[in-house]
Motif scaffolding. Structure first.
Motif, PDB file in Angstrom:
ATOM      1  N   GLY A  92       0.803  -1.213   0.000  1.00 24.49           N
ATOM      2  CA  GLY A  92       0.000   0.000   0.000  1.00 24.49           C
ATOM      3  C   GLY A  92       0.836   1.263   0.000  1.00 24.49           C
ATOM      4  N   VAL A  93       2.129   1.115   0.220  1.00 24.25           N
ATOM      5  CA  VAL A  93       3.049   2.260   0.181  1.00 24.25           C
ATOM      6  C   VAL A  93       4.087   2.038  -0.901  1.00 24.25           C
ATOM      7  N   ASP A  94       4.886   0.973  -0.744  1.00 24.21           N
ATOM      8  CA  ASP A  94       5.936   0.690  -1.722  1.00 24.21           C
ATOM      9  C   ASP A  94       5.390  -0.037  -2.951  1.00 24.21           C
ATOM     10  N   TYR A  95       4.415  -0.911  -2.740  1.00 19.99           N
ATOM     11  CA  TYR A  95       3.760  -1.640  -3.818  1.00 19.99           C
ATOM     12  C   TYR A  95       2.278  -1.751  -3.489  1.00 19.99           C
ATOM     13  N   PRO A  96       1.417  -1.768  -4.507  1.00 22.85           N
ATOM     14  CA  PRO A  96      -0.020  -1.793  -4.223  1.00 22.85           C
ATOM     15  C   PRO A  96      -0.491  -3.111  -3.626  1.00 22.85           C
ATOM     16  N   THR A  97       0.174  -4.218  -3.974  1.00 25.79           N
ATOM     17  CA  THR A  97      -0.232  -5.531  -3.476  1.00 25.79           C
ATOM     18  C   THR A  97       1.003  -6.360  -3.150  1.00 25.79           C
ATOM     19  N   TYR A  98       0.781  -7.412  -2.380  1.00 26.70           N
ATOM     20  CA  TYR A  98       1.863  -8.354  -2.100  1.00 26.70           C
ATOM     21  C   TYR A  98       2.362  -8.990  -3.398  1.00 26.70           C
ATOM     22  N   GLY A  99       1.445  -9.334  -4.291  1.00 27.35           N
ATOM     23  CA  GLY A  99       1.838  -9.945  -5.554  1.00 27.35           C
ATOM     24  C   GLY A  99       2.725  -9.030  -6.387  1.00 27.35           C
ATOM     25  N   ALA A 100       2.429  -7.738  -6.363  1.00 21.78           N
ATOM     26  CA  ALA A 100       3.251  -6.786  -7.121  1.00 21.78           C
ATOM     27  C   ALA A 100       4.671  -6.731  -6.566  1.00 21.78           C
ATOM     28  N   PHE A 101       4.791  -6.764  -5.236  1.00 17.78           N
ATOM     29  CA  PHE A 101       6.121  -6.787  -4.615  1.00 17.78           C
ATOM     30  C   PHE A 101       6.858  -8.071  -4.972  1.00 17.78           C
ATOM     31  N   ARG A 102       6.183  -9.191  -4.839  1.00 15.24           N
ATOM     32  CA  ARG A 102       6.803 -10.484  -5.139  1.00 15.24           C
ATOM     33  C   ARG A 102       7.294 -10.533  -6.583  1.00 15.24           C
ATOM     34  N   ASP A 103       6.463 -10.079  -7.509  1.00 17.76           N
ATOM     35  CA  ASP A 103       6.839 -10.126  -8.923  1.00 17.76           C
ATOM     36  C   ASP A 103       8.009  -9.187  -9.218  1.00 17.76           C
ATOM     37  N   ALA A 104       8.015  -8.013  -8.586  1.00 21.09           N
ATOM     38  CA  ALA A 104       9.112  -7.074  -8.807  1.00 21.09           C
ATOM     39  C   ALA A 104      10.429  -7.656  -8.314  1.00 21.09           C
ATOM     40  N   CYS A 105      10.382  -8.372  -7.189  1.00 22.65           N
ATOM     41  CA  CYS A 105      11.602  -9.021  -6.683  1.00 22.65           C
ATOM     42  C   CYS A 105      12.043 -10.149  -7.622  1.00 22.65           C
ATOM     43  N   LEU A 106      11.088 -10.907  -8.123  1.00 27.40           N
ATOM     44  CA  LEU A 106      11.423 -12.037  -8.992  1.00 27.40           C
ATOM     45  C   LEU A 106      11.989 -11.589 -10.336  1.00 27.40           C
ATOM     46  N   TYR A 107      11.430 -10.502 -10.883  1.00 28.48           N
ATOM     47  CA  TYR A 107      11.773 -10.141 -12.260  1.00 28.48           C
ATOM     48  C   TYR A 107      12.700  -8.932 -12.383  1.00 28.48           C
ATOM     49  N   ASN A 108      12.786  -8.118 -11.350  1.00 34.85           N
ATOM     50  CA  ASN A 108      13.630  -6.917 -11.439  1.00 34.85           C
ATOM     51  C   ASN A 108      14.874  -6.983 -10.564  1.00 34.85           C
TER      52      ASN A 108
ATOM     53  N   GLY B  38      18.071  -8.829  -8.263  1.00 37.62           N
ATOM     54  CA  GLY B  38      18.993  -9.961  -8.302  1.00 37.62           C
ATOM     55  C   GLY B  38      20.432  -9.506  -8.171  1.00 37.62           C
ATOM     56  N   PHE B  39      21.327 -10.490  -8.070  1.00 30.54           N
ATOM     57  CA  PHE B  39      22.751 -10.204  -7.949  1.00 30.54           C
ATOM     58  C   PHE B  39      23.326  -9.924  -9.333  1.00 30.54           C
ATOM     59  N   ILE B  40      24.166  -8.898  -9.420  1.00 28.99           N
ATOM     60  CA  ILE B  40      24.721  -8.488 -10.704  1.00 28.99           C
ATOM     61  C   ILE B  40      26.228  -8.297 -10.580  1.00 28.99           C
ATOM     62  N   ASN B  41      26.854  -7.967 -11.692  1.00 27.58           N
ATOM     63  CA  ASN B  41      28.297  -7.701 -11.728  1.00 27.58           C
ATOM     64  C   ASN B  41      29.089  -8.824 -11.067  1.00 27.58           C
ATOM     65  N   ASN B  42      28.800 -10.039 -11.540  1.00 24.51           N
ATOM     66  CA  ASN B  42      29.500 -11.216 -11.023  1.00 24.51           C
ATOM     67  C   ASN B  42      29.336 -11.362  -9.508  1.00 24.51           C
ATOM     68  N   TYR B  43      28.118 -11.133  -9.043  1.00 23.94           N
ATOM     69  CA  TYR B  43      27.737 -11.296  -7.639  1.00 23.94           C
ATOM     70  C   TYR B  43      28.426 -10.300  -6.704  1.00 23.94           C
ATOM     71  N   THR B  44      28.888  -9.183  -7.228  1.00 23.42           N
ATOM     72  CA  THR B  44      29.512  -8.175  -6.362  1.00 23.42           C
ATOM     73  C   THR B  44      28.536  -7.082  -5.958  1.00 23.42           C
ATOM     74  N   ALA B  45      27.309  -7.139  -6.450  1.00 23.74           N
ATOM     75  CA  ALA B  45      26.324  -6.110  -6.138  1.00 23.74           C
ATOM     76  C   ALA B  45      24.927  -6.712  -6.213  1.00 23.74           C
ATOM     77  N   TYR B  46      23.967  -5.982  -5.652  1.00 19.17           N
ATOM     78  CA  TYR B  46      22.567  -6.412  -5.687  1.00 19.17           C
ATOM     79  C   TYR B  46      21.731  -5.284  -6.266  1.00 19.17           C
ATOM     80  N   GLN B  47      20.933  -5.614  -7.281  1.00 21.11           N
ATOM     81  CA  GLN B  47      19.995  -4.652  -7.839  1.00 21.11           C
ATOM     82  C   GLN B  47      18.641  -4.868  -7.198  1.00 21.11           C
TER      83      GLN B  47
END
Length: 608
Positions: free
Chosen positions: A484-500, A502-511
């Motif tokens: 209700g603040v960061d995401y409208p629904t739990y599903g929207a938060f879950r999907d954003a974490c799943l698809y947006n 993850g670990f990047i730059n050879n696991y030296t950072a997190y997006q």
């Protein structure tokens, strides 16, 4: 309307009225004030507790039927506890003598007065232990020496030894040009006064502080200081004690939400959570956390018979129920936590429903729970539970490591933390304890509304808080959101974490799910790894002693000069001058940050 409909109407109306009144009772209970809790302890529930908890209600009510109970407990304090639990016992006795001396047995009073006379003259009356012990001792010495201002005493029994840990021996110090050397003889009143003033300056100075602030031992400073405030004859001492109380309680409560103290905690031991010690004053002054009735905190109920009151503004800062759901504040400190140098900083990102915070090494996440009197605590380290041959948890070792370690190697940006750690182990607790109740793949039962694992990520939802935990062999991340603040629904938060995310730059950072990039980079000046966000350093070290920024851009705690700071919120302002140890309070002032100008165009200027 026919008769059946009328009956139904009146039935539903009665049910609605009952529920409405019940909701009012619940709301009133949740908004219970300090005075309400004080009244309940003194005149309703306190006298029914076990003796160590009930003593202040008994003394306050002066009930003749309790005279023998009072005598027996005080006699135990005068004899066994005087020897075995020296520090707090003497502080409790000081209050009994100063506040209730005319209500106790005269012979018993005379005996304990003689013991105090001996204490302030004895070189053995100085505690070589940690700072909380010394704070008790010097407050007691000061308060009793007021009555005998000419008494002298040898400062400690043994000379200073530079080869011994400083935490294990008394302080050699100088205050206002007066030097205090161990085993030398000094005036007892001036020695204790100067030590207290010297220590007050240390505790309020950036980079100094102490690992026992923001810890289970903070309570000992608070009790010592309100006892000093109540019974000091000198107005200057009384004023300084009040300012120190305001300072420590402000610093503590700004780390608190979701019924738990957040961030990097100072010196703690897990078993103390079972007896409620860490949060006793959060309950007494703010009604936050579980009611500690029946736990070992009973002697701390003397706060209810103290004359000290938390300033209204500081009380307001601890109560977040009246803030909007998108409220947050970031509380930063330059203070030693868990034995870290103060210049490394510590911080806590606090919302109404969770807090996430730590330091350059350790951290913890707490979220609000609908099933536990405590919140729910998360942390990741590489210390799994330890089991014996029968498969039982060895709680002693696990207790110690879980407390003193917390989350490890975390790099935080607001609601997200990136963790660089081999073989990570997730810990979850809803008991207030730091040893894990649940780990990694454990079934958490009814602890959460949702607990599910999808594509290697574990998702939790409790109320309107959602958490994503993502662990790989050498890196992990936790992201938190308010639905209700960061995401409208739990599903929207879950999907954003799943698809947006993850670990990047050879696991030296997190997006993160919002696209920010969190990484750890080596700081050559501090010789530690610190947090980079979007490839820029996040923190500008060193911090002020403490400073707090709110979601609307306002500074809640802001330093004007090195030893002057302002606290402001909701139309109130407190100003503290630690050069002169004075304070002022204002109400109905403009505490909102100015809005940016609207409809203003700035024309570019041509360079010559």
């Amino acid at each position: 309307m026919n008769r059946n409909n009328q009956k139904s109407f009146f039935l539903y109306a009665r049910i609605f009225f009952i529920l409405f009144m019940f909701s009012i009772m619940i709301a009133q209970g949740s908004a219970q004030s300090f005075d309400d809790r004080r009244y309940d302890y003194l005149y309703v529930s306190g006298s029914q507790m076990e003796s160590n908890s009930a003593i202040w209600a008994w003394l306050e009510n002066n009930d003749p039927a309790r005279a023998n109970d009072i005598y027996e407990l005080l006699e135990e304090w005068r004899t066994t506890a005087w020897r075995e639990s020296w520090d707090q016992t003497l502080l409790n006795w000081i209050r009994v003598l100063y506040q209730y001396g005319d209500r106790i047995d005269p012979t018993q009073r005379s005996l304990v007065e003689g013991q105090f006379d001996e204490f302030i003259r004895s070189r053995w009356g100085f505690h070589n232990g940690t700072l909380n012990n010394r704070m008790y001792d010097f407050v007691v010495r000061y308060l009793w020496s007021q009555n005998q201002p000419d008494v002298t005493v040898q400062y400690g029994a043994v000379p200073f030894d530079p080869s011994i840990n400083l935490r294990s021996q008394l302080d050699q110090f100088t205050y206002e040009g007066r030097e205090y050397i161990l085993t030398y003889v000094y005036n007892s009143l001036q020695l204790s006064r100067d030590w207290l003033y010297w220590m007050f300056e240390i505790l309020t100075t950036a980079g100094d502080g102490n690992e026992e602030l923001d810890s289970q031992y903070t309570r000992t400073f608070i009790e010592s200081l309100y006892t000093l405030y109540d019974f000091a004859y000198d107005p200057e001492m009384k004023r300084k004690a009040k300012i120190m109380l305001d300072f420590i309680l402000l610093d503590s409560i700004l780390d608190v939400s979701a019924n738990l103290h957040g961030g990097h905690i100072g010196r703690f031991y897990g078993y103390m959570f079972l007896v409620g010690h860490p949060q006793i004053y959060h309950w007494i002054y703010w009604g936050i956390g579980p009611d500690p009735q029946g736990r070992r905190d009973g002697q701390f109920y003397n706060a209810y018979v103290s004359t000290y009151r938390v300033p209204e503004l500081i009380e307001d800062l601890g109560i977040l129920d009246d803030e909007p759901d998108n409220y947050w504040h970031l509380h930063k400190e330059n203070n030693r936590a868990g034995f870290l140098p103060g210049e490394y900083g510590k911080w806590t990102y606090v919302t109404k429903y969770y807090n996430l915070g730590g330091s350059t090494r350790h951290w913890t996440l707490n979220i609000k729970s609908s099933t536990s009197d405590f919140g729910i605590r998360f942390w990741i380290n590489n210390i799994p539970r330890i089991y014996n041959d029968e498969g039982q948890i060895i709680e002693t070792l696990n207790d110690y490591f879980g407390v003193m370690t917390l989350g490890m190697n975390g790099f935080q940006y607001q609601n997200v933390i990136f963790i660089k750690l081999n073989d990570p182990c997730l810990h979850i607790s809803d008991t207030g304890m730091y040893f894990a109740v649940y780990e990694d793949g454990d079934d958490t039962g009814n602890l959460f509304d949702i607990d599910e694992t999808i594509e290697g990520r574990r998702f939790f939802r409790e109320g309107n808080v959602a958490v994503c935990v993502y662990m790989e062999t050498a890196v992990s991340a936790i992201e938190v959101a308010i639905i209700g603040v960061d995401y409208p629904t739990y599903g929207a938060f879950r999907d954003a974490c799943l698809y947006n995310a993850g670990f990047i730059n050879n696991y030296t950072a997190y997006q993160t799910s919002k696209g920010d990039v969190i990484a750890a980079w080596w700081d050559n000046e501090l010789q530690v790894e610190q947090t980079f966000v979007n490839y820029q350093p996040l923190w500008q070290f060193p911090f002020n002693r403490m400073e707090t920024e709110a979601y609307n851009g306002q500074m809640i705690v802001e330093w004007n000069r090195e030893r002057e700071f302002t606290v402001k919120w909701h139309g109130q302002r407190l100003f503290y001058d630690l050069y002169n140890w004075t304070y002022t309070s204002e109400v109905n002032v403009d505490t909102e940050s100015p809005s940016p100008p609207q409809g203003v165009t700035v024309a570019p200027t041509e360079s010559n």
